[in-house]
Design a protein around this motif. Structure first.
Motif, PDB file in Angstrom:
ATOM      1  N   GLU A 294      38.310  29.496  51.927  1.00 21.52           N
ATOM      2  CA  GLU A 294      37.955  27.960  51.683  1.00 21.52           C
ATOM      3  C   GLU A 294      36.552  27.839  51.787  1.00 21.52           C
ATOM      4  OE1 GLU A 294      39.133  24.095  51.677  1.00 21.52           O
ATOM      5  OE2 GLU A 294      40.309  25.798  51.606  1.00 21.52           O
ATOM      6  N   ALA A 295      35.802  28.581  52.252  1.00 26.64           N
ATOM      7  CA  ALA A 295      34.040  28.512  52.335  1.00 26.64           C
ATOM      8  C   ALA A 295      33.472  29.270  51.132  1.00 26.64           C
ATOM      9  CB  ALA A 295      33.678  28.966  53.737  1.00 26.64           C
ATOM     10  N   LEU A 296      33.987  30.275  50.831  1.00 31.29           N
ATOM     11  CA  LEU A 296      33.201  31.367  50.048  1.00 31.29           C
ATOM     12  C   LEU A 296      34.182  32.505  49.473  1.00 31.29           C
ATOM     13  CD1 LEU A 296      32.706  34.153  51.602  1.00 31.29           C
ATOM     14  CD2 LEU A 296      30.702  32.867  52.611  1.00 31.29           C
ATOM     15  N   THR A 297      33.659  33.027  48.297  1.00 30.43           N
ATOM     16  CA  THR A 297      34.454  34.257  47.791  1.00 30.43           C
ATOM     17  C   THR A 297      33.589  35.532  48.036  1.00 30.43           C
ATOM     18  OG1 THR A 297      35.120  32.849  46.105  1.00 30.43           O
ATOM     19  CG2 THR A 297      35.210  35.287  45.629  1.00 30.43           C
ATOM     20  N   SER A 298      34.154  36.542  48.482  1.00 22.96           N
ATOM     21  CA  SER A 298      33.464  37.724  48.891  1.00 22.96           C
ATOM     22  C   SER A 298      34.058  38.732  47.702  1.00 22.96           C
ATOM     23  CB  SER A 298      33.708  38.484  50.408  1.00 22.96           C
ATOM     24  OG  SER A 298      35.039  38.634  50.555  1.00 22.96           O
ATOM     25  N   ILE A 299      33.083  39.473  47.303  1.00 24.98           N
ATOM     26  CA  ILE A 299      33.519  40.734  46.259  1.00 24.98           C
ATOM     27  C   ILE A 299      32.876  41.855  46.866  1.00 24.98           C
ATOM     28  CG2 ILE A 299      33.398  41.490  44.058  1.00 24.98           C
ATOM     29  CD1 ILE A 299      32.932  38.451  43.225  1.00 24.98           C
ATOM     30  N   ASP A 300      33.817  42.804  47.079  1.00 20.82           N
ATOM     31  CA  ASP A 300      33.464  44.395  47.647  1.00 20.82           C
ATOM     32  C   ASP A 300      33.515  45.448  46.334  1.00 20.82           C
ATOM     33  OD1 ASP A 300      32.388  46.053  49.475  1.00 20.82           O
ATOM     34  OD2 ASP A 300      34.388  46.679  49.958  1.00 20.82           O
ATOM     35  N   VAL A 301      32.460  46.098  46.245  1.00 22.18           N
ATOM     36  CA  VAL A 301      32.416  47.428  45.374  1.00 22.18           C
ATOM     37  C   VAL A 301      32.653  48.668  45.983  1.00 22.18           C
ATOM     38  CG1 VAL A 301      31.335  48.452  43.429  1.00 22.18           C
ATOM     39  CG2 VAL A 301      30.804  45.779  43.869  1.00 22.18           C
ATOM     40  N   ARG A 332      34.826  34.349  35.359  1.00 21.14           N
ATOM     41  CA  ARG A 332      35.381  33.524  34.248  1.00 21.14           C
ATOM     42  C   ARG A 332      37.007  33.415  34.280  1.00 21.14           C
ATOM     43  NH1 ARG A 332      32.979  35.396  28.914  1.00 21.14           N
ATOM     44  NH2 ARG A 332      34.096  33.632  27.889  1.00 21.14           N
ATOM     45  N   ILE A 333      37.404  34.456  34.222  1.00 21.92           N
ATOM     46  CA  ILE A 333      38.952  34.287  34.294  1.00 21.92           C
ATOM     47  C   ILE A 333      39.620  33.767  35.294  1.00 21.92           C
ATOM     48  CG2 ILE A 333      41.003  35.880  34.245  1.00 21.92           C
ATOM     49  CD1 ILE A 333      39.341  38.122  33.098  1.00 21.92           C
ATOM     50  N   ARG A 334      39.223  33.897  36.613  1.00 17.02           N
ATOM     51  CA  ARG A 334      39.692  33.412  37.696  1.00 17.02           C
ATOM     52  C   ARG A 334      39.204  31.870  37.968  1.00 17.02           C
ATOM     53  NH1 ARG A 334      41.298  38.176  41.478  1.00 17.02           N
ATOM     54  NH2 ARG A 334      41.239  39.945  40.054  1.00 17.02           N
ATOM     55  N   ASP A 335      38.012  31.496  37.219  1.00 19.33           N
ATOM     56  CA  ASP A 335      37.511  30.433  37.681  1.00 19.33           C
ATOM     57  C   ASP A 335      37.130  29.977  38.973  1.00 19.33           C
ATOM     58  OD1 ASP A 335      36.254  28.003  36.546  1.00 19.33           O
ATOM     59  OD2 ASP A 335      38.188  26.772  36.524  1.00 19.33           O
ATOM     60  N   ILE A 336      36.428  31.068  39.377  1.00 22.40           N
ATOM     61  CA  ILE A 336      36.013  30.985  40.965  1.00 22.40           C
ATOM     62  C   ILE A 336      34.625  30.317  40.815  1.00 22.40           C
ATOM     63  CG2 ILE A 336      35.168  32.443  42.839  1.00 22.40           C
ATOM     64  CD1 ILE A 336      37.169  34.622  41.572  1.00 22.40           C
ATOM     65  N   GLY A 337      34.672  29.205  41.854  1.00 23.68           N
ATOM     66  CA  GLY A 337      33.388  28.522  42.027  1.00 23.68           C
ATOM     67  C   GLY A 337      32.946  28.631  43.370  1.00 23.68           C
TER      68      GLY A 337
END
Length: 547
Positions: A294-301, A332-337
């Motif tokens: 709900e608050a943010l999106t995290s991306i782990d590499v 872009r694909i997932r339209d993550i904001g």
């Protein structure tokens, strides 16, 4: 270079965009879920909250729309400076005011739509801002001389008291083309302003164009090499629009008249499935993990299977740079904001860190949605934001799991069994019931038979009662029902129903297409015969009982 695929269905329409790097964007609209972004409404101010510098506006939705003070200020009177941030919302609006607003963000979850009083009307080359006197140039037009030329043209063509933003497609266009676009938008605004004076509030004043029109207006450009459409009416409309916007590009338009699924034929269905996955594999063997909250999106590499070169620093840099390109594509694909936090593989070299940020910014320039890379924190995390506009892909196509309630984790079999046993023991302590029948998921029953038969027997011995377990396929994992068995119950009632070595005929509780050798069956014994009904579904099963 880009390719556009429009799947115009009766109940759902989809648009996919491919660029030089592959699958780039997907947009989905369903007839049951009307799109509201860019629609203009005449609303009524319901609440004014100075504490949060915002107001809630009734525009006819289930939830009132959110209007922030900066989106309510008349910039013609107050200007753009920092002074505008000092203006209190209750000095701008009061409860009961009727105002015209435009939706800038779709309602999602428990949040209403976000709206603004700063109306924008996009055309092919220009965006008209009827209530703001301002000239802006698309950030994607990078040539300094061209920016100056377009700014001068826009200033000379700007309608009185209105503003203009020059779109990317205006690059290289002549004055007459821009003038015609502006004239159309001014007439549209006059029609909207006239419509707003009629009728009661709240109500819809202007609805944005349909998906085909918006696709040609916003996605079709000089780099488009192919547009494929599977609906004849949508194809004819697109042909008419392209004939107006860019007649020389009519040859890129194709009508897909095959009976097969167009997205499936071009491999787009698989790309959409990948875009819903939490883990995304990189070509090198590394992978990224995307978690949305709900608050943010995290991306782990992660390095994954990638071993790289003999130089450890270069290996890390290579996989981080590859991840940057994939992350920009996935956003872009997932339209993550909203807020996005990226945990790249740790790097010590400051020059490499700066190169990584620069590459991220460059990759995000391909995105039509505005984003901002803020930098690297002391913990080595990259902070960035991306504007929220529509609903993200996962919100459109997926729902929260009713079992784990969105956490992605559920109680393991042992935990579920302990919960059941505690409930049984409580019943035995509080009542004199001689036996209980426990109906549970067949998954839990299988686990008990394979691992925990002894704990059931221990509980039976402790209380000198009988526990019968029954695994059913129609009971959800984790759910269970405990039924009291009556005083006339005899242990032999259940123990002697089936004897070892006998054949038992079982009626099918749930139909399915199975073979005798099917490995999906969980029967403790050997299948002797399967009797199928007239339609091929299972009617009865005869098994040999092993124990």
């Amino acid at each position: 270079m880009n390719e556009i695929y429009i799947d115009a269905g009766m109940h759902e329409s989809r648009v996919a965009v491919m660029d030089e790097n592959g699958f780039a964007e997907v947009h989905i609209e369903r007839s049951s879920e009307e799109r509201t972004v860019s629609n203009i409404y005449k609303g009524i101010v319901e609440n004014v909250l100075p504490g949060i510098q915002a107001a809630f506006v009734n525009i006819g939705f289930e939830k009132n729309a959110f209007l922030y003070v900066k989106d309510a200020i008349d910039y013609k009177e107050n200007g753009f400076g920092d002074n505008s941030s000092q203006i209190m919302i209750n000095k701008v609006l009061k409860q009961g005011d009727e105002i015209m607003v435009q939706v800038t963000k779709e309602p999602t979850g428990n949040k209403g739509a976000r709206v603004t009083t700063h109306i924008t009307l996009p055309g092919r080359y220009m965006v008209l801002m009827p209530k703001i006197d301002y000239i802006g140039i698309s950030r994607r037009i990078e040539d300094a001389d061209e920016r100056e030329r377009l700014k001068a043209l826009a200033s000379s063509l700007e309608p009185d008291g209105m503003g203009l933003i020059v779109r990317t497609e205006a690059e290289g266009k002549h004055e007459d083309e821009l003038k015609e676009d502006i004239s159309f938008l001014v007439k549209l605004w006059e029609k909207i302003a006239c419509e707003a004076q009629k009728g009661k509030s709240p109500r819809l004043v202007h609805k944005d164009a349909d998906m085909v029109y918006r696709t040609i207006r916003d996605l079709f450009n000089r780099d488009t090499v192919k547009i494929v459409i599977n609906d004849k009416d949508a194809y004819d409309k697109a042909r008419e629009l392209i004939g107006v916007f860019s007649p020389s590009q009519l040859k890129v338009l194709e009508y897909y008249d095959s009976g097969s699924d167009m997205f499936g034929y071009f491999g787009l269905e698989k790309e959409i499935e990948k875009a819903l996955s939490r883990k995304v594999w990189l070509k090198s063997g590394g992978y990224i993990v995307i978690d949305q909250t709900e608050a943010l999106t995290s991306i782990d590499v992660n390095t994954g299977k990638y071993t790289g070169s003999s130089n450890f620093k270069d290996t890390i840099m290579d996989i981080n740079m590859e991840a940057v390109r994939e992350i920009a594509r996935q956003l872009r694909i997932r339209d993550i904001g909203g807020i996005i936090i990226i945990d790249f593989i740790d790097m010590d070299d400051e020059r490499q860190k700066m190169a990584l940020l620069e590459e991220l910014r460059n990759q995000l320039k391909k995105d039509r949605t505005k984003s901002s890379v803020l930098g690297i924190t002391q913990l080595g995390l990259v902070e960035m934001t991306r504007k929220k506009v529509g609903k993200r892909l996962s919100f459109i196509m997926q729902k929260q799991c009713p079992v784990c309630e969105g956490s992605g984790r559920i109680a393991d079999e042992k935990t579920v069994i302990m919960i059941i046993l505690r409930k049984i023991e409580s019943i035995f302590k509080e009542t004199d019931v001689p036996a209980v029948l426990v109906e549970m998921s067949d998954i839990i029953e299988d686990y008990i038979h394979e691992n925990d038969d002894f704990i059931i027997k221990q509980l039976e011995l402790k209380y000198n009662r009988k526990i019968i377990i029954d695994g059913l396929s129609n009971i959800e994992y984790g759910d269970f029902k405990i039924k009291y068995l009556t005083d006339d119950f005899s242990k032999s009632d259940f123990e002697n129903l089936v004897k070892e070595g006998t054949k038992v005929e079982i009626n099918a509780a749930r139909n399915g297409m199975l073979n005798a050798s099917s490995k999906t069956l969980k029967i403790d014994g050997r299948i002797d015969e399967i009797i199928h009904g007239a339609n091929g579904s299972i009617d009865k099963v005869i098994i040999d009982v092993s124990h």
